[in-house]
Design a protein around this motif. Sequence first.
Motif, short mmCIF file in Angstrom:
data_model
loop_
_atom_site.label_atom_id
_atom_site.label_comp_id
_atom_site.label_asym_id
_atom_site.label_seq_id
_atom_site.Cartn_x
_atom_site.Cartn_y
_atom_site.Cartn_z
N ILE A 41 0.84 -1.20 0.00
CA ILE A 41 0.00 0.00 0.00
C ILE A 41 0.88 1.25 0.00
O ILE A 41 1.68 1.45 0.92
CB ILE A 41 -0.94 0.02 1.23
CG1 ILE A 41 -1.74 -1.29 1.30
CG2 ILE A 41 -1.88 1.22 1.16
CD1 ILE A 41 -2.50 -1.47 2.61
N GLY A 42 0.72 2.07 -1.03
CA GLY A 42 1.46 3.33 -1.13
C GLY A 42 0.58 4.50 -0.71
O GLY A 42 -0.48 4.33 -0.10
N LEU A 126 -0.07 -7.33 4.96
CA LEU A 126 0.03 -5.99 4.35
C LEU A 126 1.46 -5.47 4.46
O LEU A 126 2.13 -5.75 5.46
CB LEU A 126 -0.89 -5.01 5.09
CG LEU A 126 -2.37 -5.36 5.17
CD1 LEU A 126 -3.08 -4.41 6.15
CD2 LEU A 126 -3.00 -5.27 3.78
N VAL A 127 1.87 -4.71 3.45
CA VAL A 127 3.15 -3.98 3.54
C VAL A 127 2.82 -2.53 3.24
O VAL A 127 2.33 -2.22 2.14
CB VAL A 127 4.18 -4.51 2.52
CG1 VAL A 127 5.44 -3.63 2.51
CG2 VAL A 127 4.57 -5.94 2.86
N THR A 128 3.06 -1.64 4.20
CA THR A 128 2.80 -0.23 3.95
C THR A 128 4.10 0.42 3.47
O THR A 128 5.19 0.09 3.96
CB THR A 128 2.29 0.49 5.20
OG1 THR A 128 3.16 0.20 6.31
CG2 THR A 128 0.88 0.05 5.54
N LEU A 129 3.96 1.36 2.53
CA LEU A 129 5.12 2.06 1.97
C LEU A 129 5.04 3.53 2.39
O LEU A 129 4.25 4.29 1.84
CB LEU A 129 5.11 1.93 0.44
CG LEU A 129 5.06 0.48 -0.08
CD1 LEU A 129 4.79 0.45 -1.58
CD2 LEU A 129 6.35 -0.26 0.23
N GLY A 130 5.78 3.88 3.42
CA GLY A 130 5.81 5.26 3.88
C GLY A 130 4.79 5.56 4.96
O GLY A 130 3.99 4.70 5.36
N ASN A 131 4.83 6.82 5.42
CA ASN A 131 4.01 7.22 6.57
C ASN A 131 2.51 7.26 6.29
O ASN A 131 1.71 6.89 7.15
CB ASN A 131 4.45 8.62 7.04
CG ASN A 131 5.65 8.54 7.96
OD1 ASN A 131 5.73 7.64 8.81
ND2 ASN A 131 6.59 9.45 7.80
N ASN A 144 9.99 4.72 13.25
CA ASN A 144 9.91 3.87 14.45
C ASN A 144 9.55 2.43 14.12
O ASN A 144 9.91 1.52 14.85
CB ASN A 144 8.81 4.39 15.41
CG ASN A 144 9.19 5.68 16.07
OD1 ASN A 144 10.37 5.96 16.24
ND2 ASN A 144 8.20 6.48 16.45
N ARG A 145 8.79 2.24 13.06
CA ARG A 145 8.18 0.92 12.85
C ARG A 145 8.78 0.07 11.73
O ARG A 145 8.46 -1.11 11.62
CB ARG A 145 6.69 1.10 12.53
CG ARG A 145 5.89 1.77 13.63
CD ARG A 145 5.45 0.74 14.64
NE ARG A 145 4.58 1.35 15.64
CZ ARG A 145 3.64 0.69 16.29
NH1 ARG A 145 3.42 -0.57 16.05
NH2 ARG A 145 2.92 1.31 17.21
N HIS A 146 9.60 0.69 10.86
CA HIS A 146 10.03 -0.04 9.66
C HIS A 146 10.77 -1.34 10.01
O HIS A 146 11.48 -1.42 11.02
CB HIS A 146 10.94 0.85 8.79
CG HIS A 146 12.30 1.04 9.37
ND1 HIS A 146 13.38 0.26 9.02
CD2 HIS A 146 12.75 1.91 10.31
CE1 HIS A 146 14.43 0.65 9.70
NE2 HIS A 146 14.08 1.64 10.49
N TYR A 170 9.81 1.89 4.36
CA TYR A 170 9.88 3.28 3.87
C TYR A 170 9.25 3.34 2.49
O TYR A 170 9.14 2.33 1.78
CB TYR A 170 11.34 3.73 3.78
CG TYR A 170 11.93 4.12 5.10
CD1 TYR A 170 11.66 5.37 5.66
CD2 TYR A 170 12.75 3.25 5.81
CE1 TYR A 170 12.20 5.73 6.88
CE2 TYR A 170 13.30 3.60 7.03
CZ TYR A 170 13.01 4.84 7.57
OH TYR A 170 13.53 5.21 8.78
N HIS A 171 8.85 4.54 2.09
CA HIS A 171 8.32 4.74 0.74
C HIS A 171 9.48 4.66 -0.25
O HIS A 171 10.55 5.23 0.00
CB HIS A 171 7.63 6.11 0.65
CG HIS A 171 6.81 6.24 -0.58
ND1 HIS A 171 7.36 6.49 -1.81
CD2 HIS A 171 5.47 6.11 -0.78
CE1 HIS A 171 6.40 6.51 -2.71
NE2 HIS A 171 5.24 6.28 -2.11
N PRO A 172 9.31 3.96 -1.38
CA PRO A 172 10.44 3.86 -2.32
C PRO A 172 10.93 5.21 -2.84
O PRO A 172 12.09 5.35 -3.20
CB PRO A 172 9.90 2.99 -3.46
CG PRO A 172 8.43 2.92 -3.27
CD PRO A 172 8.15 3.19 -1.82
N ALA A 173 10.06 6.25 -2.85
CA ALA A 173 10.52 7.57 -3.29
C ALA A 173 11.49 8.18 -2.28
O ALA A 173 12.41 8.90 -2.65
CB ALA A 173 9.34 8.51 -3.50
N SER A 174 11.31 7.87 -1.00
CA SER A 174 12.21 8.48 0.00
C SER A 174 13.62 7.93 -0.18
O SER A 174 14.59 8.58 0.19
CB SER A 174 11.70 8.26 1.42
OG SER A 174 11.59 6.90 1.68
#
Length: 199
Positions: A41-42, A126-131, A144-146, A170-174
């Motif tokens: 999820i982005g 689920l895998v979240t990408l970024g905040n 804190n959570r990655h 982390y978000h791939p853009a970061s």
Amino acid sequence: MDTLKKFRQECTAFFDSLSAARVPPLVFGEGLHHRPVLMLIGEAPGEQETLQGRPFVGKAGKNLTAFLETVGLDRAQLYVSNVVKIRPTKVSAAGRIVNRPPSREEKELHTPWLMREIALVRPDALVTLGNVALQAFVQDTVGNRHGKWMRAVVSPPQGEAFTLPLYPLYHPASVIYNRSLSQVYQQDLETLRDSLRAD
Ligand code: URA
């Protein structure tokens, strides 16, 4: 009718009904849409995603695909989507239409649709990408959570809440803008791959 198709039609009709102006095309998830191992999820689509009608096909998407490949994860085996399905834009000082982070209102409007989407797709995890994606589930930061598994509550507006394992990245853009994150990102992906193998 296929339930995901119905979901897309209802979601599009909802956002069309909110705006008198023509809503830019919504960008929905893609990939394995029934019980994939992972749902990524982005945040929200950008320009390329809106033009092509597919999530993560621009610069950040290419980065994401390359990172996934390094750990042997094939995008076609996953389902990839975003919290916000409409590209958030603003006019830059130079007069160009550019991306901006989604507003609180946009996140609040789109999150129930994301919850419905997860309930339909029923991924194993689920895998979240970024905040932005992480904060659809927990008020904490990716810093804190990655790289650590947690449990997320998925609460579709109609229907029972349930929990799923969630792995924040982390978000791939970061990683594009902050090269030092690249190693951390790689390490987190390797941990993810190892935990999938262990299952
Ligand atoms: N960034 C996102 O979060 N999602 C996309 O689809 C593309 C870029």
